[in-house]
Scaffold this motif. Structure first.
Motif, PDB file in Angstrom:
ATOM      1  N   ASP A 165       0.857  -1.164   0.102  1.00 48.43           N
ATOM      2  CA  ASP A 165       0.061  -0.086   0.296  1.00 48.43           C
ATOM      3  C   ASP A 165       0.887   1.340   0.141  1.00 48.43           C
ATOM      4  O   ASP A 165       0.140   2.317   0.047  1.00 48.43           O
ATOM      5  CB  ASP A 165      -0.794  -0.107   1.274  1.00 48.43           C
ATOM      6  N   GLY A 166       1.993   1.111   0.100  1.00 45.02           N
ATOM      7  CA  GLY A 166       2.985   2.268  -0.136  1.00 45.02           C
ATOM      8  C   GLY A 166       3.462   2.832   1.259  1.00 45.02           C
ATOM      9  O   GLY A 166       4.375   3.832   1.225  1.00 45.02           O
ATOM     10  N   ASN A 167       3.025   2.185   2.441  1.00 45.31           N
ATOM     11  CA  ASN A 167       3.422   2.576   3.807  1.00 45.31           C
ATOM     12  C   ASN A 167       4.850   2.162   3.951  1.00 45.31           C
ATOM     13  O   ASN A 167       5.416   1.150   3.486  1.00 45.31           O
ATOM     14  CB  ASN A 167       2.758   1.923   4.849  1.00 45.31           C
TER      15      ASN A 167
ATOM     16  N   VAL B 229       6.246   3.263  11.648  1.00 39.81           N
ATOM     17  CA  VAL B 229       5.460   3.156  10.294  1.00 39.81           C
ATOM     18  C   VAL B 229       4.832   4.450   9.861  1.00 39.81           C
ATOM     19  O   VAL B 229       3.959   4.949  10.510  1.00 39.81           O
ATOM     20  CB  VAL B 229       4.169   2.136  10.429  1.00 39.81           C
ATOM     21  N   PHE B 230       5.015   4.796   8.514  1.00 39.85           N
ATOM     22  CA  PHE B 230       4.536   6.350   7.863  1.00 39.85           C
ATOM     23  C   PHE B 230       3.599   5.695   6.840  1.00 39.85           C
ATOM     24  O   PHE B 230       3.966   4.901   5.829  1.00 39.85           O
ATOM     25  CB  PHE B 230       5.514   7.029   7.655  1.00 39.85           C
ATOM     26  N   SER B 231       2.663   6.700   6.395  1.00 41.98           N
ATOM     27  CA  SER B 231       2.012   6.613   5.368  1.00 41.98           C
ATOM     28  C   SER B 231       2.726   6.798   4.273  1.00 41.98           C
ATOM     29  O   SER B 231       3.835   7.665   4.114  1.00 41.98           O
ATOM     30  CB  SER B 231       0.558   7.501   5.349  1.00 41.98           C
ATOM     31  N   PRO B 232       2.517   6.876   2.922  1.00 43.33           N
ATOM     32  CA  PRO B 232       3.010   7.327   1.435  1.00 43.33           C
ATOM     33  C   PRO B 232       3.362   8.840   1.602  1.00 43.33           C
ATOM     34  O   PRO B 232       4.098   9.381   0.902  1.00 43.33           O
ATOM     35  CB  PRO B 232       2.174   6.874   0.697  1.00 43.33           C
ATOM     36  N   ALA B 233       2.369   9.609   2.433  1.00 45.99           N
ATOM     37  CA  ALA B 233       2.461  10.909   2.561  1.00 45.99           C
ATOM     38  C   ALA B 233       3.421  11.357   3.556  1.00 45.99           C
ATOM     39  O   ALA B 233       3.504  12.582   4.019  1.00 45.99           O
ATOM     40  CB  ALA B 233       1.134  11.704   2.648  1.00 45.99           C
ATOM     41  N   GLY B 234       3.865  10.458   4.496  1.00 45.88           N
ATOM     42  CA  GLY B 234       4.992  10.657   5.874  1.00 45.88           C
ATOM     43  C   GLY B 234       4.286  10.720   6.816  1.00 45.88           C
ATOM     44  O   GLY B 234       4.861  11.561   7.887  1.00 45.88           O
ATOM     45  N   LYS B 235       2.929  10.637   6.909  1.00 51.70           N
ATOM     46  CA  LYS B 235       2.221  10.837   8.097  1.00 51.70           C
ATOM     47  C   LYS B 235       2.442   9.494   9.241  1.00 51.70           C
ATOM     48  O   LYS B 235       2.155   8.376   8.767  1.00 51.70           O
ATOM     49  CB  LYS B 235       0.811  10.917   7.951  1.00 51.70           C
ATOM     50  N   PRO B 236       2.899   9.678  10.185  1.00 57.04           N
ATOM     51  CA  PRO B 236       3.012   8.403  11.252  1.00 57.04           C
ATOM     52  C   PRO B 236       1.725   7.755  11.424  1.00 57.04           C
ATOM     53  O   PRO B 236       0.764   8.316  11.938  1.00 57.04           O
ATOM     54  CB  PRO B 236       3.534   9.265  12.831  1.00 57.04           C
ATOM     55  N   LEU B 237       1.922   6.533  11.621  1.00 54.77           N
ATOM     56  CA  LEU B 237       0.847   5.605  11.436  1.00 54.77           C
ATOM     57  C   LEU B 237       0.867   4.649  12.877  1.00 54.77           C
ATOM     58  O   LEU B 237      -0.200   4.624  13.611  1.00 54.77           O
ATOM     59  CB  LEU B 237       0.483   4.600  10.420  1.00 54.77           C
ATOM     60  N   ALA B 238       2.097   4.291  13.143  1.00 57.90           N
ATOM     61  CA  ALA B 238       2.108   3.295  14.343  1.00 57.90           C
ATOM     62  C   ALA B 238       3.715   3.319  14.979  1.00 57.90           C
ATOM     63  O   ALA B 238       4.601   3.710  14.078  1.00 57.90           O
ATOM     64  CB  ALA B 238       1.603   1.931  13.783  1.00 57.90           C
ATOM     65  N   HIS B 239       3.685   2.925  16.051  1.00 59.66           N
ATOM     66  CA  HIS B 239       5.008   2.551  16.691  1.00 59.66           C
ATOM     67  C   HIS B 239       4.927   1.317  17.264  1.00 59.66           C
ATOM     68  O   HIS B 239       4.355   0.890  17.881  1.00 59.66           O
ATOM     69  CB  HIS B 239       5.280   3.652  17.840  1.00 59.66           C
ATOM     70  N   ILE B 240       5.839   0.394  16.478  1.00 57.26           N
ATOM     71  CA  ILE B 240       6.068  -0.960  17.134  1.00 57.26           C
ATOM     72  C   ILE B 240       7.164  -0.821  18.210  1.00 57.26           C
ATOM     73  O   ILE B 240       8.325  -0.861  17.696  1.00 57.26           O
ATOM     74  CB  ILE B 240       6.209  -2.141  15.837  1.00 57.26           C
ATOM     75  N   ARG B 241       6.857  -0.964  19.664  1.00 51.16           N
ATOM     76  CA  ARG B 241       7.949  -0.645  20.258  1.00 51.16           C
ATOM     77  C   ARG B 241       8.638  -2.129  20.707  1.00 51.16           C
ATOM     78  O   ARG B 241       8.059  -3.190  20.834  1.00 51.16           O
ATOM     79  CB  ARG B 241       7.336  -0.332  21.771  1.00 51.16           C
ATOM     80  N   LEU B 242       9.974  -2.209  20.467  1.00 46.23           N
ATOM     81  CA  LEU B 242      10.820  -3.310  20.901  1.00 46.23           C
ATOM     82  C   LEU B 242      11.947  -2.806  22.128  1.00 46.23           C
ATOM     83  O   LEU B 242      11.898  -1.639  22.393  1.00 46.23           O
ATOM     84  CB  LEU B 242      11.831  -3.454  19.515  1.00 46.23           C
ATOM     85  N   PRO B 243      12.404  -3.762  22.814  1.00 42.98           N
ATOM     86  CA  PRO B 243      13.378  -3.503  23.773  1.00 42.98           C
ATOM     87  C   PRO B 243      14.625  -3.015  23.443  1.00 42.98           C
ATOM     88  O   PRO B 243      15.587  -2.857  24.149  1.00 42.98           O
ATOM     89  CB  PRO B 243      13.526  -4.752  24.588  1.00 42.98           C
ATOM     90  N   GLU B 244      15.126  -3.266  22.021  1.00 42.09           N
ATOM     91  CA  GLU B 244      16.297  -2.935  21.379  1.00 42.09           C
ATOM     92  C   GLU B 244      16.131  -2.109  19.979  1.00 42.09           C
ATOM     93  O   GLU B 244      15.033  -1.971  19.409  1.00 42.09           O
ATOM     94  CB  GLU B 244      17.139  -4.135  21.050  1.00 42.09           C
ATOM     95  N   ARG B 245      17.029  -1.183  19.821  1.00 44.68           N
ATOM     96  CA  ARG B 245      16.873  -0.449  18.590  1.00 44.68           C
ATOM     97  C   ARG B 245      16.708  -1.277  17.317  1.00 44.68           C
ATOM     98  O   ARG B 245      17.630  -2.215  17.200  1.00 44.68           O
ATOM     99  CB  ARG B 245      18.168   0.502  18.428  1.00 44.68           C
ATOM    100  N   CYS B 246      15.889  -1.068  16.435  1.00 46.87           N
ATOM    101  CA  CYS B 246      15.738  -1.672  15.255  1.00 46.87           C
ATOM    102  C   CYS B 246      16.539  -1.107  14.140  1.00 46.87           C
ATOM    103  O   CYS B 246      16.411   0.058  13.926  1.00 46.87           O
ATOM    104  CB  CYS B 246      14.404  -1.919  14.711  1.00 46.87           C
ATOM    105  N   ALA B 247      17.612  -1.728  13.417  1.00 46.54           N
ATOM    106  CA  ALA B 247      18.371  -1.121  12.356  1.00 46.54           C
ATOM    107  C   ALA B 247      17.932  -1.455  11.146  1.00 46.54           C
ATOM    108  O   ALA B 247      17.860  -0.582  10.278  1.00 46.54           O
ATOM    109  CB  ALA B 247      19.861  -1.953  12.590  1.00 46.54           C
ATOM    110  N   ASN B 248      17.105  -2.518  10.962  1.00 51.96           N
ATOM    111  CA  ASN B 248      16.675  -2.900   9.633  1.00 51.96           C
ATOM    112  C   ASN B 248      15.644  -4.155   9.740  1.00 51.96           C
ATOM    113  O   ASN B 248      15.380  -4.770  10.753  1.00 51.96           O
ATOM    114  CB  ASN B 248      17.718  -3.235   8.691  1.00 51.96           C
TER     115      ASN B 248
END
Length: 369
Positions: free
Chosen positions: A280-282, A320-339
């Motif tokens: 969907d382009g997110n 997670v951002f929409s194709p227009a750059g709008k923040p949609l969600a934050h999937i929280r983890l106990p460590e920084r996600c690099a990729n």
């Protein structure tokens, strides 16, 4: 647990506590216990815009599927035959190896030792592994079906590449990769060396092997991806001003790009790294602290300490951002996600390479590539 040299028993205990596999071979690193959420829906999946609710699976929670790496990066998924479970390859950069997570057995093992400080990986349209070796060899290579390596690029205009970082494949079989300085800046992810290129570029390798620099004005470009229709190219600028950014470019038929536009600005001291785009382009972006320090020290136990801006524990995970750059969600983890990447037999399992561990979450989304 000893952080520098955990024992095999400690690693196995950590794995048993979390359900994850702790690698127990040579060059060990930290293995961390992880307590998954018991409640549905997983409160670690924070919805910032109601439109994201369609992508959250109510009865799916974040899993730690492997641990025991020093800096996990560059995940690439390889599907099994006829819808069977496949496997995921990811780089453990300071340990100079590529790891393999087997979906069927849940085991993690060394796929390639002495991997020339591999960073970004991807699968080409023929199912072959493409790897960015970002120190010493400083090249982009393809692993053939017989296991041999083919060098696709190691120099530009007679000078060595800097430190190939991340790579993506387009439907015309061209490969696009970023070439910042990270692999030659110090001794942690390879060996320090003097750059030969005058700039840090984004390159395109055409299907006929011709190498061109398509973007030359970004300071340390990092992750990159195409929109689902491949009309847009998105690139992370690690040294953006004032924050790390994702820039969007129109992709021309001749392989050039135009109309540079800032899509996402990593405010609140966040750090963009690798990312993927769904159908969907997110944009699903690795996220964490950018390491910036406050201008003035704080009093901590009678000492003046320069503390981080923001709180890493509030930033770590996936944005997670929409194709227009709008923040949609934050999937929280106990460590920084690099990729991260999409995988699983149905293509709806989000794999997140995060510092010492690999996490997974089933979602109602699929990768665009």
């Amino acid at each position: 647990m000893s952080l520098a040299h955990p024992t095999r028993r400690q690693l196995l205990a950590a794995g048993a506590a979390t359900g994850a596999t702790a690698f127990t071979g040579s060059a060990l690193a930290q293995a961390f216990a992880f307590t998954p959420q018991q409640r549905y829906p997983d409160p670690s999946v924070q919805i910032l815009d109601p439109s994201f609710a369609r992508y959250r699976i109510y009865s799916s929670t974040i899993e730690q599927v492997a641990t025991g790496m020093r800096w996990a990066e560059g995940p690439a998924y390889f599907p099994g035959a006829d819808g069977a479970p496949g496997y995921l390859l990811l780089s453990d950069i300071p340990n100079n190896r590529i790891m393999k997570f087997d979906e069927k057995t849940g085991s993690i093992s060394v796929f390639r030792d002495k991997a020339n400080w591999a960073n970004g990986n991807t699968r080409d349209r023929q199912g072959r592994l493409i790897t960015c070796e970002h120190s010493v060899t400083r090249r982009v290579v393809r692993t053939e079906t017989n296991g041999k390596l083919t060098v696709l690029a190691d120099s530009f205009e007679g000078k060595r590449l800097n430190a190939p970082n991340d790579v993506v494949v387009k439907s015309d079989d061209s490969l696009w990769f970023t070439d910042p300085l990270f692999g030659i800046n110090g001794e942690w992810e390879g060996f320090k060396a003097k750059p030969e290129q005058a700039s840090t570029n984004v390159y395109r390798i055409a299907a006929d092997g011709k190498l061109t620099a398509v973007i030359t004005d970004l300071v340390n470009p990092n992750g990159l991806a195409f929109s689902p229709d491949e009309k847009k190219l998105y690139v992370v600028e690690w040294k953006g001003t004032p924050n790390r950014s994702i820039w969007a470019y129109d992709v021309n038929a001749d392989g050039t790009v135009a109309n540079k536009t800032k899509l996402i600005d990593a405010a609140d001291f966040g750090a963009l790294d690798g990312f993927k785009v769904d159908r969907d382009g997110n944009l699903w972006c690795g996220w964490g602290s950018n390491g910036a320090l406050n201008a003035e020290p704080s009093d901590v136990g009678g000492r003046k300490v320069y503390q981080l801006k923001g709180k890493p524990e509030d930033l770590d995970g996936v944005m997670v951002f929409s194709p227009a750059g709008k923040p949609l969600a934050h999937i929280r983890l106990p460590e920084r996600c690099a990729n991260l990447c999409f995988g699983g037999p149905k293509g709806n399992r989000l794999y997140m390479a995060s510092c010492h561990s690999l996490y997974a979450l089933y979602v109602e989304a699929h990768g665009a590539v």
